[in-house]
Design an enzyme around this catalytic site. Structure first.
Site, PDB file in Angstrom:
ATOM      1  CG  HIS A 123       2.332   4.882   3.108  1.00 15.10           C
ATOM      2  ND1 HIS A 123       1.145   5.471   3.466  1.00 15.10           N
ATOM      3  CD2 HIS A 123       2.542   3.890   4.002  1.00 15.10           C
ATOM      4  CE1 HIS A 123       0.654   4.857   4.536  1.00 15.10           C
ATOM      5  NE2 HIS A 123       1.487   3.890   4.885  1.00 15.10           N
ATOM      6  CG  ASP A 200       6.357   9.874   3.204  1.00 14.22           C
ATOM      7  OD1 ASP A 200       6.807   9.817   4.365  1.00 14.22           O
ATOM      8  OD2 ASP A 200       5.512   9.074   2.767  1.00 14.22           O
ATOM      9  CD  GLN A 203       9.053   3.559   7.201  1.00 16.69           C
ATOM     10  OE1 GLN A 203       9.966   3.247   7.981  1.00 16.69           O
ATOM     11  NE2 GLN A 203       7.798   3.227   7.435  1.00 16.69           N
ATOM     12  CE  LYS A 226       5.201   5.234   9.848  1.00 22.30           C
ATOM     13  NZ  LYS A 226       4.702   3.860   9.888  1.00 22.30           N
ATOM     14  CB  CYS A 364      -0.127   1.489   3.351  1.00 20.40           C
ATOM     15  SG  CYS A 364      -1.150   1.141   4.755  1.00 20.40           S
TER      16      CYS A 364
HETATM   17  N1  PLP Z   1       4.734   7.287   4.419  1.00 17.66           N
HETATM   18  C1  PLP Z   1       5.474   6.191   4.591  1.00 17.66           C
HETATM   19  C2  PLP Z   1       6.650   5.954   3.702  1.00 17.66           C
HETATM   20  C3  PLP Z   1       5.154   5.284   5.606  1.00 17.66           C
HETATM   21  O1  PLP Z   1       5.884   4.179   5.771  1.00 17.66           O
HETATM   22  C4  PLP Z   1       4.027   5.547   6.431  1.00 17.66           C
HETATM   23  C5  PLP Z   1       3.612   4.595   7.474  1.00 17.66           C
HETATM   24  O2  PLP Z   1       3.885   3.422   7.416  1.00 17.66           O
HETATM   25  C6  PLP Z   1       3.307   6.726   6.212  1.00 17.66           C
HETATM   26  C7  PLP Z   1       3.682   7.563   5.197  1.00 17.66           C
HETATM   27  C8  PLP Z   1       2.123   7.071   7.053  1.00 17.66           C
HETATM   28  O3  PLP Z   1       2.514   7.318   8.356  1.00 17.66           O
HETATM   29  P1  PLP Z   1       1.431   7.578   9.514  1.00 17.66           P
HETATM   30  O4  PLP Z   1       0.483   6.410   9.458  1.00 17.66           O
HETATM   31  O5  PLP Z   1       2.227   7.617  10.753  1.00 17.66           O
HETATM   32  O6  PLP Z   1       0.763   8.850   9.205  1.00 17.66           O
END
Ligand code: PLP
Length: 405
Positions: A123, A200, A203, A226, A364
């Site tokens: 991401h 991270d 997900q 999430k 993203c």
């Molecule tokens: N990392 C992953 C794999 C994600 O899917 C997302 C959000 O879609 C993020 C990071 C960023 O999350 P947040 O916008 O809640 O900080």
């Protein structure tokens, strides 16, 4: 017994009618999940009956709010099976957690020419955070490529290590491909080189049980929103040995022990990383959400969602001209797809008119889109309250859109 119809009763929004279609089919859970009553009610109750700033007051309400906030931290600790609540830092979400590590770890341990290993499926939050450090300190990003099936190329990963490697920062589950990465193996290999790993978990934490001690990860990030919790709250887990050794992220109240005009000493963990008034009502919401999923059982949620994804893969696979991105096996609750040459925006917009919410675009993850050779995809993503009937509605909707073209 996993009674999904009863569970759906906990989420009032699932009863909404959209464009005259009832009920809403909400399949954008990888972007954010809906909130159960218990979460919203706990937060309302706190605002109505407890509200006061935490940590600083001798008065009753402040102490009660502080108590709730710190109990929430303990709930997070237990959810992740961290060793100590001092290893749980409240942030605004995964993005802030990753930025915190990128900035503070790099400040303490990286200099020009040092390297961070990320992957092609990250991401943007796990790419750009490191690029900002790159611009400031001259570090290098090394990127694990993907196989054509959508897995990490583990042989290439092994080859990326050298004497400049300082940290690995990797997603647990791809938000586009649904690939569940072998993070235990990734961590083992990194530790063989004395290199720490940030996972991270945006997900992964919502979909299956995560045990940070079993994984042996050095840092783990996830977002509350999430995981059925409110927006604006997330978590950074960090091993004490790292949190102790890296500098604070932001300066302000709460993160200090003493301040003079000449010198400041920092507070103990985790407060050293929590400058300013925390979102103590959101932390209550997060704790209620974690209690909610724990009561259902993460293993039951995982089984329900895996069944749903397998069913969806099978049903969607029957659609003419459909292309599903990512691996057939070892995948989680995300299905990215395209149908023929129908533009993803057209598909998403027309599905929306049928009362079906999916996400469209690059999710993203522009470097991954480039690797897949597409500008964007449609993405259906599942949560604990989704049903096979909703998968059927999605498939029927896609068929309808396909026929229109
Ligand atoms: N990392 C992953 C794999 C994600 O899917 C997302 C959000 O879609 C993020 C990071 C960023 O999350 P947040 O916008 O809640 O900080």
């Amino acid at each position: 017994m996993y009674d999904v119809e009863r569970i759906r009763e906990d989420f009032p929004i699932l009863k909404r009618t959209i464009y005259g279609k009832y009920p809403l089919v909400y399949l954008d859970n990888a972007a954010t999940t809906q909130k159960p009553r218990s979460v919203v009610e706990a937060m309302t109750d706190e605002y109505y009956n407890v509200n006061a700033n935490v940590h600083r007051g001798v008065h009753f309400l402040s102490q009660q709010a502080t108590d709730l906030h710190e109990r929430s931290r303990e709930t997070v600790r237990s959810f992740l099976n961290a060793r100590s609540a001092s290893e749980i830092v409240f942030t605004r979400g995964t993005t802030e957690s990753i930025n915190l590590v990128a900035n503070c770890y790099a400040e303490a341990f990286m200099r020009e020419g040092d390297e961070v290993i990320i992957s092609e499926m990250e991401h943007h939050s796990n790419i750009v955070s490191w690029q900002l450090v790159q611009a400031r300190k001259g570090i290098r990003l090394r990127v694990i490529p993907l196989t054509d099936e959508g897995y990490l190329d583990m042989e290439a990963y092994r080859q990326l290590f050298n004497e400049h490697t300082r940290i690995v920062s990797i997603t647990h589950v791809s938000n586009v491909l649904g690939t569940v990465n072998p993070v235990e193996e990734i961590i083992r290999i990194a530790h063989d080189h004395d290199v720490p790993v940030l996972v991270d978990g945006a997900q992964s934490a919502p979909h299956f049980a995560v045990d940070v001690r079993k994984l042996d990860c050095d840092f783990f990030a996830f977002s509350g929103h999430k995981l059925y919790a409110p927006t604006g709250i997330g978590v950074l887990y960090g091993k004490e040995k790292w949190l102790d050794r890296i500098p604070p992220y932001m300066g302000g109240g709460e993160m200090i022990k003493t301040v003079t005009m000449e010198k400041t000493t920092y507070n103990d963990l985790p407060y050293k990383f929590e400058a300013g008034t925390p979102d103590y009502v959101a932390s209550t919401g997060l704790a209620r959400a974690l209690e909610y999923v724990s009561a259902l059982g993460m293993a039951h949620i995982e089984a329900h969602e895996r069944d749903l994804v397998q069913y969806a893969m099978r049903r969607m696979g029957e659609i003419e001209d459909v292309h599903i991105f990512g691996p057939k096996d070892g995948r989680d609750s995300v299905i990215s797809f395209r149908v023929g040459d129908i533009h993803h925006l057209d598909m998403g917009t027309l599905l929306d008119r049928l009362g079906i919410a999916v996400r469209t675009g690059h999710h993203c993850a522009e470097p991954l889109m480039r690797r897949l050779g597409v500008e964007g995809t449609c993405r259906a993503s599942f949560a604990l309250y989704n049903t096979r009937a909703e998968v059927d509605a999605l498939v029927a909707g896609i068929e309808r859109v396909r026929k229109m073209f």
